[in-house]
Design a protein around this motif. Sequence first.
Motif, PDB file in Angstrom:
ATOM      1  N   LEU A 107      -2.887  -6.696  -3.049  1.00 46.93           N
ATOM      2  CA  LEU A 107      -1.462  -6.849  -2.765  1.00 46.93           C
ATOM      3  C   LEU A 107      -0.994  -5.735  -1.823  1.00 46.93           C
ATOM      4  O   LEU A 107      -0.209  -5.971  -0.909  1.00 46.93           O
ATOM      5  N   ALA A 108      -1.492  -4.512  -2.033  1.00 47.46           N
ATOM      6  CA  ALA A 108      -1.108  -3.385  -1.187  1.00 47.46           C
ATOM      7  C   ALA A 108      -1.570  -3.604   0.261  1.00 47.46           C
ATOM      8  O   ALA A 108      -0.819  -3.336   1.204  1.00 47.46           O
ATOM      9  N   GLN A 109      -2.803  -4.068   0.452  1.00 50.85           N
ATOM     10  CA  GLN A 109      -3.303  -4.315   1.802  1.00 50.85           C
ATOM     11  C   GLN A 109      -2.480  -5.406   2.493  1.00 50.85           C
ATOM     12  O   GLN A 109      -2.107  -5.277   3.657  1.00 50.85           O
ATOM     13  N   THR A 110      -2.221  -6.462   1.760  1.00 51.16           N
ATOM     14  CA  THR A 110      -1.440  -7.572   2.308  1.00 51.16           C
ATOM     15  C   THR A 110      -0.032  -7.112   2.674  1.00 51.16           C
ATOM     16  O   THR A 110       0.459  -7.406   3.767  1.00 51.16           O
ATOM     17  N   ALA A 111       0.605  -6.369   1.781  1.00 51.42           N
ATOM     18  CA  ALA A 111       1.970  -5.897   2.025  1.00 51.42           C
ATOM     19  C   ALA A 111       2.024  -4.932   3.203  1.00 51.42           C
ATOM     20  O   ALA A 111       2.930  -5.010   4.042  1.00 51.42           O
TER      21      ALA A 111
END
Length: 194
Positions: free
Chosen positions: A33-37
């Motif tokens: 989720l962090a990479q995507t965000a």
Amino acid sequence: MEFITVVSIAVALAMDAFAVALATGACLDRPSLAQTARMAVAFGVFQALMPVLGWLLGLSFKEYIESFDHWVAFAMLAFVGGKMLYECFSDGGEEGACRPKDPTRGLQLLLLAIATSLDAMAVGLSFSLLGEPIVFPAVVIGLVCLALTAFGVLLGHSFKRFRLVGRYAELAGGLVLIGIGLKILQEHGAIALL
């Protein structure tokens, strides 16, 4: 400018970011989720800021080119669209190719965000030359890019042939921008379309 036109421009401009996001998602084992965000926010913010910058630059010299501004707008949109079509069929533009470092962090993320949003600056300049407001289109452009980037990262890891999907996205984006440029010429009476 009509809402559907603004959305079409936003989607077309986001195709570079979407293609890079697909490639990035395909390179990551399982995007967090962090990479995507991080990637979505960075791409969306730059995609929203660049048209504003182009619009402000256009204000500086608008009075000198008002008589042929629609041709300038068409030329810029056709150039951006043509560049996207060229990159679609060339194997040289692999910004999202797999690399050992995480492409959703640091300098690499910044460079990708800038590279995928430069086209938006030309569109902002076109808006300025045509006397169109920029705030609402810039917000739409940024949000659409953010959403398509997030979708691309999450979807990318499930595609084995991510380059093919990215290629179709870039092809569609290029054709849409050229079509919008032709529509501007038609609206100014410079050409007659069917």
